[in-house]
Design a protein around this motif. Structure first.
Motif, PDB file in Angstrom:
ATOM      1  N   ILE A 277       1.240  -6.699  -9.201  1.00  0.00           N
ATOM      2  CA  ILE A 277       1.016  -5.642  -8.210  1.00  0.00           C
ATOM      3  C   ILE A 277       1.454  -6.073  -6.803  1.00  0.00           C
ATOM      4  O   ILE A 277       1.967  -5.248  -6.032  1.00  0.00           O
ATOM      5  N   LEU A 278       1.309  -7.348  -6.473  1.00  0.00           N
ATOM      6  CA  LEU A 278       1.750  -7.796  -5.141  1.00  0.00           C
ATOM      7  C   LEU A 278       3.277  -7.677  -5.015  1.00  0.00           C
ATOM      8  O   LEU A 278       3.790  -7.231  -3.990  1.00  0.00           O
ATOM      9  N   ASP A 279       3.986  -8.051  -6.081  1.00  0.00           N
ATOM     10  CA  ASP A 279       5.451  -7.920  -6.052  1.00  0.00           C
ATOM     11  C   ASP A 279       5.850  -6.449  -5.968  1.00  0.00           C
ATOM     12  O   ASP A 279       6.808  -6.086  -5.301  1.00  0.00           O
ATOM     13  N   TRP A 280       5.077  -5.604  -6.654  1.00  0.00           N
ATOM     14  CA  TRP A 280       5.361  -4.166  -6.610  1.00  0.00           C
ATOM     15  C   TRP A 280       5.170  -3.626  -5.190  1.00  0.00           C
ATOM     16  O   TRP A 280       6.017  -2.900  -4.676  1.00  0.00           O
ATOM     17  N   TYR A 281       4.078  -4.014  -4.522  1.00  0.00           N
ATOM     18  CA  TYR A 281       3.860  -3.576  -3.133  1.00  0.00           C
ATOM     19  C   TYR A 281       5.006  -4.028  -2.238  1.00  0.00           C
ATOM     20  O   TYR A 281       5.507  -3.281  -1.409  1.00  0.00           O
ATOM     21  N   ARG A 282       5.396  -5.302  -2.420  1.00  0.00           N
ATOM     22  CA  ARG A 282       6.464  -5.842  -1.569  1.00  0.00           C
ATOM     23  C   ARG A 282       7.750  -5.043  -1.748  1.00  0.00           C
ATOM     24  O   ARG A 282       8.498  -4.832  -0.799  1.00  0.00           O
ATOM     25  N   GLU A 283       7.985  -4.573  -2.985  1.00  0.00           N
ATOM     26  CA  GLU A 283       9.222  -3.840  -3.250  1.00  0.00           C
ATOM     27  C   GLU A 283       9.119  -2.375  -2.806  1.00  0.00           C
ATOM     28  O   GLU A 283       9.965  -1.873  -2.078  1.00  0.00           O
ATOM     29  N   TYR A 284       8.067  -1.676  -3.214  1.00  0.00           N
ATOM     30  CA  TYR A 284       7.986  -0.226  -3.009  1.00  0.00           C
ATOM     31  C   TYR A 284       7.564   0.162  -1.609  1.00  0.00           C
ATOM     32  O   TYR A 284       7.894   1.224  -1.129  1.00  0.00           O
ATOM     33  N   TYR A 285       6.772  -0.675  -0.960  1.00  0.00           N
ATOM     34  CA  TYR A 285       6.308  -0.351   0.386  1.00  0.00           C
ATOM     35  C   TYR A 285       6.869  -1.350   1.389  1.00  0.00           C
ATOM     36  O   TYR A 285       6.223  -1.672   2.379  1.00  0.00           O
ATOM     37  N   CYS A 286       8.055  -1.817   1.074  1.00  0.00           N
ATOM     38  CA  CYS A 286       8.730  -2.822   1.887  1.00  0.00           C
ATOM     39  C   CYS A 286       8.630  -2.527   3.387  1.00  0.00           C
ATOM     40  O   CYS A 286       8.273  -3.391   4.187  1.00  0.00           O
ATOM     41  N   ASP A 291       2.237  -7.038   6.896  1.00  0.00           N
ATOM     42  CA  ASP A 291       1.930  -8.422   6.534  1.00  0.00           C
ATOM     43  C   ASP A 291       1.973  -8.568   5.012  1.00  0.00           C
ATOM     44  O   ASP A 291       1.064  -8.147   4.309  1.00  0.00           O
ATOM     45  N   HIS A 292       3.046  -9.177   4.507  1.00  0.00           N
ATOM     46  CA  HIS A 292       3.255  -9.316   3.058  1.00  0.00           C
ATOM     47  C   HIS A 292       2.670 -10.600   2.500  1.00  0.00           C
ATOM     48  O   HIS A 292       2.896 -10.928   1.346  1.00  0.00           O
ATOM     49  N   SER A 293       1.920 -11.367   3.311  1.00  0.00           N
ATOM     50  CA  SER A 293       1.591 -12.734   2.902  1.00  0.00           C
ATOM     51  C   SER A 293       0.714 -12.819   1.654  1.00  0.00           C
ATOM     52  O   SER A 293       0.826 -13.755   0.882  1.00  0.00           O
ATOM     53  N   CYS A 294      -0.203 -11.865   1.463  1.00  0.00           N
ATOM     54  CA  CYS A 294      -1.030 -11.892   0.266  1.00  0.00           C
ATOM     55  C   CYS A 294      -1.430 -10.457  -0.064  1.00  0.00           C
ATOM     56  O   CYS A 294      -1.216  -9.541   0.739  1.00  0.00           O
ATOM     57  N   LEU A 295      -2.029 -10.249  -1.237  1.00  0.00           N
ATOM     58  CA  LEU A 295      -2.355  -8.893  -1.674  1.00  0.00           C
ATOM     59  C   LEU A 295      -3.321  -8.212  -0.705  1.00  0.00           C
ATOM     60  O   LEU A 295      -3.145  -7.045  -0.354  1.00  0.00           O
ATOM     61  N   MET A 296      -4.355  -8.939  -0.252  1.00  0.00           N
ATOM     62  CA  MET A 296      -5.331  -8.327   0.646  1.00  0.00           C
ATOM     63  C   MET A 296      -4.652  -7.833   1.931  1.00  0.00           C
ATOM     64  O   MET A 296      -4.835  -6.687   2.342  1.00  0.00           O
ATOM     65  N   LYS A 297      -3.845  -8.678   2.530  1.00  0.00           N
ATOM     66  CA  LYS A 297      -3.156  -8.304   3.782  1.00  0.00           C
ATOM     67  C   LYS A 297      -2.172  -7.156   3.519  1.00  0.00           C
ATOM     68  O   LYS A 297      -2.036  -6.243   4.334  1.00  0.00           O
ATOM     69  N   MET A 299      -2.350  -4.769   1.412  1.00  0.00           N
ATOM     70  CA  MET A 299      -3.055  -3.491   1.288  1.00  0.00           C
ATOM     71  C   MET A 299      -3.634  -3.052   2.625  1.00  0.00           C
ATOM     72  O   MET A 299      -3.566  -1.884   2.996  1.00  0.00           O
ATOM     73  N   GLN A 300      -4.184  -4.018   3.356  1.00  0.00           N
ATOM     74  CA  GLN A 300      -4.788  -3.669   4.654  1.00  0.00           C
ATOM     75  C   GLN A 300      -3.762  -3.167   5.656  1.00  0.00           C
ATOM     76  O   GLN A 300      -4.088  -2.366   6.533  1.00  0.00           O
ATOM     77  N   THR A 301      -2.521  -3.646   5.529  1.00  0.00           N
ATOM     78  CA  THR A 301      -1.519  -3.314   6.558  1.00  0.00           C
ATOM     79  C   THR A 301      -0.463  -2.333   6.068  1.00  0.00           C
ATOM     80  O   THR A 301       0.596  -2.207   6.663  1.00  0.00           O
ATOM     81  N   ASN A 302      -0.744  -1.632   4.963  1.00  0.00           N
ATOM     82  CA  ASN A 302       0.214  -0.653   4.429  1.00  0.00           C
ATOM     83  C   ASN A 302       0.037   0.681   5.169  1.00  0.00           C
ATOM     84  O   ASN A 302      -0.985   1.343   5.031  1.00  0.00           O
ATOM     85  N   LYS A 303       1.037   1.044   5.941  1.00  0.00           N
ATOM     86  CA  LYS A 303       0.943   2.272   6.757  1.00  0.00           C
ATOM     87  C   LYS A 303       0.703   3.524   5.920  1.00  0.00           C
ATOM     88  O   LYS A 303       0.050   4.464   6.367  1.00  0.00           O
ATOM     89  N   ALA A 304       1.235   3.513   4.681  1.00  0.00           N
ATOM     90  CA  ALA A 304       1.071   4.680   3.810  1.00  0.00           C
ATOM     91  C   ALA A 304      -0.407   4.908   3.476  1.00  0.00           C
ATOM     92  O   ALA A 304      -0.793   5.979   3.024  1.00  0.00           O
ATOM     93  N   TYR A 305      -1.225   3.892   3.699  1.00  0.00           N
ATOM     94  CA  TYR A 305      -2.652   3.953   3.348  1.00  0.00           C
ATOM     95  C   TYR A 305      -3.553   4.200   4.552  1.00  0.00           C
ATOM     96  O   TYR A 305      -4.775   4.183   4.430  1.00  0.00           O
TER      97      TYR A 305
END
Ligand code: NAD
Length: 402
Positions: A277-286, A291-297, A299-305
């Motif tokens: 899922i982390l790789d998916w976030y990095r790709e789809y919400y590039c 902050d792509h450093s870890c899954l928590m960051k 998700m917290q920093t995804n503008k779409a959310y």
């Protein structure tokens, strides 16, 4: 000739799909909606005027386009007459009703499309088609291509934004003359965006269903919940903590491991679309994630959310305050039409899924259902899920020789 398509549903997605497809040359669009009086009121709206779709191409480029489906009906026989493609654009819990309504009218070489499919759509569709499944094909998109909402029922829909790319898988019956190129026609109907990515097999797309995300976050946030009333609705994604992110990551590990074991057992099957899922976030919400450093960051920093909240309902005696809503689709849909399906595939592959089991066990209690018992899918309410076992798929051979 004219391509005849049917859109099943009457919500945001169905409005957008019907209006958009009706703009295309040589495409006839019909709508089947079985819900309440939607068919009557939509038909009435069309007697007065065409539909308007307001399309947002970019921040300062929007366009209003007029178009109309040729028929809106609740009669499945009229709806399906001569139809080449059937789109299911409704929440997953409504798929079965539409599949049962149309299956006896489906012609050979019809393409059925879950838009989006959500986990288990193919199993349910194949079962509903019965012997006709061999003459047809079932495609499934991983999400809706657009963010969209109805402004006025039957009259006006807003397309707020296009996804950039979108995965789709197609399961082709052995006696059908359809091919993966059938998806090219869908690309033509949708237009330039999103760009479709054909995923090689439908089991992979089931394992990548986005229903994976909500249940671990719900469990992580509420597993110790004792009934207290909150004064504010907590942020769903921006409020993700290490523990919630850790749970989602473990669920994703179990799914990726399932794909790996299937790949090892079936060398000719390509499961490479199943990624963490982390790789998916990095790709789809590039571009949306800062902050792509870890899954928590991530998700917290995804503008779409931005600003999305936990599903809550009014709580306190004074009508103020909130308590969590465990019957919202994050649990009510994403468990029986999501995690349970993935667990079912894992069982077939012979993979243990301790984290998924724990989350299903917690969620089914909130829902008043029983899907899992211990670590096996033998609960009495399994028939309300779309796990492959419910439809008689018990082995890898069953899964890959539909
Ligand atoms: P929606 O909420 O607009 O769907 C409502 C429609 O579903 C109703 O108009 C009715 O036709 C049908 N329906 C509702 N309750 C029913 C019932 N009890 N029995 C039978 N039919 C019933 O849904 P949507 O926004 O069109 O979304 C469709 C799917 O796409 C969902 O899975 C959603 O999660 C997904 N999705 C939507 C968006 C979006 O922007 N709208 C974005 C991404 C994904």
């Amino acid at each position: 000739g004219t391509l005849k398509i049917l859109v099943c549903g009457g919500g945001n997605g169905a409005h957008c799909m019907a209006a958009l497809a009706s703009c295309r040359p040589h495409v006839e669009v019909r709508v089947l909606t079985l819900y309440k009086d939607e068919a009557e009121s939509w038909t009435k709206a069309l007697e007065e005027d065409d539909m308007t779709i307001s399309i947002t191409y970019s921040e300062n480029h929007t366009e209003d386009v007029k178009s109309r489906p040729s028929l809106v009906t609740k009669d499945p026989e009229k709806a399906t007459d001569g139809i080449h493609m059937i789109f299911f654009t409704v929440p997953a819990f409504a798929h079965e009703q539409y599949l049962n309504a149309i299956s006896k009218y489906v012609l050979d070489n019809t393409l059925l499309i879950g838009l989006p499919g959500q986990a288990g759509f193919e199993f349910q569709a194949v079962k509903a088609l019965g012997t006709k499944a061999k003459q047809c094909a079932v495609a499934s998109f991983e999400s809706l291509p657009w963010a969209c909402r109805i402004m006025e029922f039957g009259r006006h829909v807003q397309l707020l934004g296009f996804k950039e790319s979108l995965g789709a898988a197609i399961l082709i019956g052995s006696k059908s003359n359809l091919t993966a190129h059938s998806l090219d026609i869908i690309q033509f109907i949708f237009g330039e965006n999103p760009v479709f990515k054909v995923i090689n097999n439908y089991v992979a797309i089931n394992l990548m269903a986005k229903s994976i995300i909500h249940p671990p976050l719900m469990y992580g946030r509420w597993r110790g919940y004792k009934g207290e009333v909150l004064q504010e609705k907590p942020l769903f994604y921006q409020g993700v903590d290490e523990e919630q992110a850790g749970l989602l990551s473990k669920v994703s590990d179990e799914v990726v491991n399932t794909a790996k074991v299937i790949q090892d057992k079936r060398k000719n099957i390509d499961m490479s679309a199943v990624i963490h899922i982390l790789d998916w976030y990095r790709e789809y919400y590039c571009h949306e994630i800062s902050d792509h450093s870890c899954l928590m960051k991530a998700m917290q920093t995804n503008k779409a959310y931005d600003g999305l909240l936990h599903p809550m309902k009014p709580g306190g005696d004074d009508g103020k305050g909130f308590i969590p809503d465990f019957h919202y689709r994050y649990t009510r849909e994403d468990v029986p039409f999501g995690l349970v399906v993935m667990k079912g595939i894992a069982e077939i592959a012979g993979v243990e899924t301790p984290t998924i089991d724990t989350i299903i066990t917690w969620a089914q209690k909130q829902l008043g259902k029983e899907f899992i018992v211990g670590n096996r899918l033998t609960g009495k309410d399994m028939n309300e899920t779309r796990a492959p076992q419910v439809y008689g798929f018990e082995t890898l051979d069953h899964l890959f020789h539909v």
